[in-house]
Design an enzyme around this catalytic site. Structure first.
Site: not given
Ligand code: DX5
Ligand code: ZN
Length: 238
Positions: A12, A37, A70, A72, A197
């Site tokens: 990510s 990502h 992704h 959100m 994730d």
């Molecule tokens: C969280 C995101 C993740 C995040 C993961 O809301 O969707 O993709 O970047 O980060 P880590 O691996 O640090 O938990």
């Molecule tokens: Zn994510």
């Protein structure tokens, strides 16, 4: 373990240095990752605010990688075309943020990109099977969406097992295992990915893999690693 070869690793870029986004995209590409990502947060569905289509387009100029976007955010439907134009190869949105889940999935597919559907840790897994035939990937969040660097939630492991079993029951091929070995038709289907994730590292990736996950998103762990390539190689050898 049967799933070998079907594991996809998705660093990510949220955990990268936004001041040198091209270099970070290139670093991910050169590390042997399968997908890049991109976490899009709207400040409403989740409290954090991150990036929009313009920055996705910039990342796309810096790399030839498969962009796993992704969302959100609320109103995902209204932004699908903009993210497709920006270079997304897959658009994943949240079940919890969207009233017209089926319409949004089919619209994303109509735009010739893959459609992913994401579920928060507190959402019942019983909502998932209905959509398995209508999307290209299920994302089971292993933290509350919104921020990188959070702690993995082990209670999601049961949900992963539930979805894996649902895929088998529905005769949808998952993780390289054919649901019905006597039915050659199932061999034509590509493996159906279950993505996780949040809080993914060497240990939690292994737990998720054993439960049935096939795609692993990792921000802090991979972007912060001294040698991202060797961590990715490690994950692929699990
Ligand atoms: C969280 C995101 C993740 C995040 C993961 O809301 O969707 O993709 O970047 O980060 P880590 O691996 O640090 O938990
Ligand atoms: Zn994510």
């Amino acid at each position: 373990m049967g799933t070998k070869g079907h594991i996809k690793i998705c660093p990510s870029i949220l955990a990268g240095d936004f001041g040198k986004i091209y270099d970070e995209a290139k670093r991910i590409e050169d590390s042997g990752a399968d997908r890049l990502h991109v976490d899009v947060m709207d400040g409403h569905f989740v409290p954090n605010l991150t990036i929009g289509p313009q920055v996705v387009a910039a990342i796309n100029r810096g790399t030839n990688m498969f962009l796993d976007v992704h969302l959100m955010m609320y109103n995902a439907f209204d932004y699908v075309e903009r993210f497709v134009e920006a270079g997304a190869d897959r658009i994943t949105f949240h079940f919890e943020s969207t009233e017209d889940v089926e319409d949004t999935l089919s619209f994303i597919r109509k735009c010739n990109v893959e459609a992913g559907l994401a579920f928060c840790p507190e959402t019942s897994e019983t909502f998932v099977p209905k959509y398995l035939n209508k999307c290209d990937m299920i994302l089971l969040m292993t933290v509350h969406p919104g921020f990188g660097g959070q702690k993995f939630m082990p209670e999601v492991l049961d949900k992963i097992r539930f979805v894996r079993d649902a895929l088998t029951k529905l005769d949808i091929r998952q993780g390289g295992v054919t649901a019905d070995k006597n039915n050659p038709a199932t061999l034509k289907l590509p493996p159906f990915p279950i993505q996780v994730d949040g809080g993914i590292n060497r240990e939690t990736a292994k737990e998720c893999l054993l439960a049935g996950a096939t795609e692993f998103v990792a921000g802090t762990y991979l972007m912060g690693a001294k040698d991202m390539a060797s961590e990715i190689a490690f994950l692929k050898s699990l």
